[in-house]
Write an enzyme that holds these catalytic residues in place. Structure first.
Site, PDB file in Angstrom:
ATOM      1  N   ASP A   1       0.826  -1.205   0.000  1.00  0.00           N
ATOM      2  CA  ASP A   1       0.000   0.000   0.000  1.00  0.00           C
ATOM      3  C   ASP A   1       0.861   1.256   0.000  1.00  0.00           C
ATOM      4  O   ASP A   1       0.714   2.144  -0.847  1.00  0.00           O
ATOM      5  CB  ASP A   1      -0.919  -0.046   1.224  1.00  0.00           C
ATOM      6  CG  ASP A   1      -1.873   1.129   1.294  1.00  0.00           C
ATOM      7  OD1 ASP A   1      -2.006   1.847   0.278  1.00  0.00           O
ATOM      8  OD2 ASP A   1      -2.499   1.320   2.349  1.00  0.00           O
TER       9      ASP A   1
ATOM     10  N   ARG B   1      -7.153  12.997 -11.562  1.00  0.00           N
ATOM     11  CA  ARG B   1      -6.787  12.777 -10.165  1.00  0.00           C
ATOM     12  C   ARG B   1      -6.732  11.296  -9.798  1.00  0.00           C
ATOM     13  O   ARG B   1      -6.671  10.956  -8.612  1.00  0.00           O
ATOM     14  CB  ARG B   1      -7.805  13.486  -9.247  1.00  0.00           C
ATOM     15  CG  ARG B   1      -7.825  14.994  -9.416  1.00  0.00           C
ATOM     16  CD  ARG B   1      -8.747  15.683  -8.406  1.00  0.00           C
ATOM     17  NE  ARG B   1     -10.137  15.272  -8.573  1.00  0.00           N
ATOM     18  CZ  ARG B   1     -10.797  14.498  -7.723  1.00  0.00           C
ATOM     19  NH1 ARG B   1     -10.186  14.029  -6.639  1.00  0.00           N
ATOM     20  NH2 ARG B   1     -12.063  14.198  -7.927  1.00  0.00           N
ATOM     21  N   LYS B   2      -6.730  10.407 -10.785  1.00  0.00           N
ATOM     22  CA  LYS B   2      -6.705   8.968 -10.528  1.00  0.00           C
ATOM     23  C   LYS B   2      -5.490   8.330 -11.180  1.00  0.00           C
ATOM     24  O   LYS B   2      -5.068   8.739 -12.262  1.00  0.00           O
ATOM     25  CB  LYS B   2      -7.971   8.288 -11.047  1.00  0.00           C
ATOM     26  CG  LYS B   2      -9.248   8.728 -10.353  1.00  0.00           C
ATOM     27  CD  LYS B   2     -10.450   7.970 -10.899  1.00  0.00           C
ATOM     28  CE  LYS B   2     -11.729   8.395 -10.204  1.00  0.00           C
ATOM     29  NZ  LYS B   2     -12.900   7.645 -10.726  1.00  0.00           N
TER      30      LYS B   2
END
Length: 325
Positions: A235, A282-283
């Site tokens: 992560d 924004r991804k």
């Protein structure tokens, strides 16, 4: 007495004397002298109706035979044998006694096997290679591991390539925030993340490579690194991979999908490799995996891989950014 009554009585006497002896006189003739004509007619009709009804109801008066009696119950029904009863009792005993006992025995055996597997991991899993920190007890473990990390062929290759930028993101975190950061604070130190992980990033290809050492205090099963620790590294490192392609160079994890491929044994070095597959506004979609760093010339083994979606929130400007400049 009037003349009308005298004539009626004489007329009735003549009729009675003329009637045959075999048939009884009708009730209406016997009652005629003592009743009025209307009462005489009603009683005669009632008597005739009652006679017809009794004849219809009585089966003997119509000349028919009485109904036959009902048949007696069948007394020749075969009785259940003794063998049938014994067999039924045996089946009930098997259902309510033997089957639960077998289930209890099976549960006890499986529990004992599970406890033996947990208490004797060395018999089920190969022993993890010794950490370089244990080769020289007089040397501080972190310094010894860090020296071994910089001597890994993959690290030397990336440090020699100018396309890769070397960083240690945890060193950029201020001291006031570091103790509250999961991987830089509670999970860092001897027997955990022994040294600060080293990261290499390639802004041209949007790739990152990280190298880190996992100690024995990060295990779930004895000698095997906890899957949650691997998920944390994936992560954090893959979000770091996506930062350069986001408008504000900061983002958060929107979704994370992990597949575990092989056990990760403690007290070993591991490499993380990630790359941005695509990004829109924004991804950013990132793919990466963690693999072993073998020292015997064998190919590396992937222990876990992940797909990550990173989103730059609308309040991104309020987030501190310690990892990019």
């Amino acid at each position: 007495m009037s003349s009308r009554r005298i004539l009626a009585r004489s007329f009735a006497a003549q009729r009675v004397s003329a009637a045959p002896l075999s048939s009884p006189p009708p009730a209406r003739i016997l009652l005629a002298p003592f009743a009025s004509p209307s009462l005489h007619r009603s009683f005669s009709a009632s008597s005739s109706i009652g006679a017809v009804t009794a004849a219809q109801i009585s089966p003997t008066s119509a000349g028919s035979a009485p109904p036959p009696p009902p048949p007696p119950p069948n007394s020749s029904k075969p009785r259940k044998s003794l063998l049938h009863g014994v067999l039924r009792i045996s089946l009930l005993a098997l259902k309510y006694l033997v089957a639960p006992v077998l289930l209890v025995i099976a549960g006890y055996a499986s529990t004992r096997y599970a406890m033996a597997a947990v208490s004797a991991p060395a018999a089920l899993h190969p022993a993890a290679p010794a950490s370089p920190a244990s080769t020289d007890p007089a040397t501080p473990p972190a310094l010894d591991v860090d020296t071994a990390l910089l001597d890994i062929p993959l690290v030397r290759q990336l440090r020699a390539d100018p396309a890769w930028i070397e960083t240690r993101p945890h060193d950029r975190i201020p001291d006031a925030f570091r103790e509250h950061n999961l991987t830089a604070g509670p999970l860092a130190g001897p027997r955990r993340l022994t040294v600060v992980p080293i990261m290499f990033s390639n802004e041209t290809t949007n790739e990152t490579v990280g190298v880190f050492h996992l100690g024995r205090d990060l295990c779930g099963h004895p000698g095997i690194v906890h899957g949650g620790m691997l998920a944390t590294i994936l992560d954090e490192s893959l979000v770091f991979t996506a930062f350069p392609v986001l408008p504000s160079h900061v983002g958060v994890t929107a979704s994370l999908s992990i597949n575990y491929r092989a056990p990760a044994y403690a007290d070993n070095f591991y490499a993380l490799k990630g790359h941005v597959e695509k990004h829109e506004g924004r991804k950013a979609w990132v793919h990466g995996h963690i693999e072993t760093i073998p020292t015997d010339g064998k190919p590396p083994v992937t222990v876990a891989e992940a797909e990550l979606l990173v989103v730059e929130p609308k309040w991104a400007k309020s987030l501190p950014n310690f990892f990019t400049t």
